[in-house]
Scaffold this motif. Structure first.
Motif, PDB file in Angstrom:
ATOM      1  N   GLY A  17       0.781  -1.225   0.000  1.00  0.00           N
ATOM      2  CA  GLY A  17       0.000   0.000   0.000  1.00  0.00           C
ATOM      3  C   GLY A  17       0.813   1.276   0.000  1.00  0.00           C
ATOM      4  O   GLY A  17       2.037   1.273   0.183  1.00  0.00           O
ATOM      5  N   GLU A  18       0.094   2.371  -0.196  1.00  0.00           N
ATOM      6  CA  GLU A  18       0.720   3.687  -0.214  1.00  0.00           C
ATOM      7  C   GLU A  18       1.104   4.097   1.195  1.00  0.00           C
ATOM      8  O   GLU A  18       0.447   3.725   2.167  1.00  0.00           O
ATOM      9  N   ASP A  45      -5.869  -0.645   1.984  1.00  0.00           N
ATOM     10  CA  ASP A  45      -5.286   0.508   1.303  1.00  0.00           C
ATOM     11  C   ASP A  45      -6.348   1.564   0.999  1.00  0.00           C
ATOM     12  O   ASP A  45      -6.111   2.768   1.155  1.00  0.00           O
ATOM     13  N   GLN A  50      -1.664   0.854   5.457  1.00  0.00           N
ATOM     14  CA  GLN A  50      -0.727  -0.082   4.866  1.00  0.00           C
ATOM     15  C   GLN A  50      -0.901  -1.441   5.551  1.00  0.00           C
ATOM     16  O   GLN A  50      -1.522  -1.536   6.616  1.00  0.00           O
TER      17      GLN A  50
END
Length: 230
Positions: A17-18, A45, A50
């Motif tokens: 994830g970001e 996400d 995360q």
């Protein structure tokens, strides 16, 4: 989606994830691996989290290792993962499945998780081992004499059995939601309900689902439960 492979004290792991200051530790169950967290990570996400997944001993990249997937090694590795997560993220939550939930209960009772999700959790290992005694015509005395007995489900070990009898799960104060299959043969509904009542958990039961949640329609059941409880 974004996935960074790392090692945490030689434990193979993936950060999904970001970048965010919020994280879910993802603890898989038996016969799974860190890559199986992708479905969970995509949902997390979207909600700004995360995900940190990793291979339990004898799973994934560690399949050929002589490092056994038992309560002691499981607790050691979950401690390492927990230390890493809490040192790098401000807000940490937990998802654990099956055996991963049992390891988590033994390791993380004193951790300050914001939220916890258990899918098909093993909450009472003594109950499960006694079920295996019945399924495979094994007695406590036979296990004591032989120390280790292979079964189609798992290796029964006398030292493991003694540990879990002496360490029942008593403390768990983390806000927890549980998804349980009505056809789960590893933990009875009575075992689940007793834990839910004792620890004030939120329980969702899918009456048609078995322990793995891998039949037709189960993916959608899990997705909806995650969307509602993440």
């Amino acid at each position: 989606m974004k996935a960074e492979s790392i090692k945490i004290n030689n434990i193979p792991a993936i950060i999904w994830g970001e970048k965010s200051d919020k994280l879910y530790i993802h603890v898989h169950g038996k016969m799974s691996c860190k890559e199986q967290a992708e479905h969970f990570a995509k949902i997390a996400d979207k909600k700004g989290y995360q995900t940190l997944s990793f291979d339990l001993p004898e799973h994934g990249e560690r399949k050929e290792s002589n490092y056994r997937c038992d309560i002691w090694n499981g607790m050691h590795d979950l401690t390492e993962i927990g230390n890493y997560a809490f040192s790098k993220w401000r807000d940490v939550s937990l998802f654990a499945c099956s055996l991963g939930a049992y390891f988590s209960l033994n390791t993380y009772a004193d951790r300050n998780f914001r939220n916890c999700l258990f899918q098909s959790p093993v909450l009472d290992m003594e109950y499960l081992i006694q079920q295996m005694f019945c399924w495979f015509d094994i007695t406590e005395e036979k296990l004591y004499l032989e120390k280790e007995i292979p079964t189609p489900v798992d290796l029964l070990r006398w030292d493991y059995y003694q540990y879990i009898k002496k360490h029942p799960i008593k403390k768990w104060n983390i806000p927890t939601s549980i998804l349980y299959g009505g056809k789960d043969n590893l933990q009875s509904v009575e075992v689940i309900q007793k834990f839910v009542k004792s620890h004030d958990c939120k329980l969702s039961i899918s009456q048609s689902s078995e322990h793995p949640f891998m039949e037709k329609g189960d993916i959608e059941i899990v997705r909806i439960w995650l969307e509602e409880n993440l």
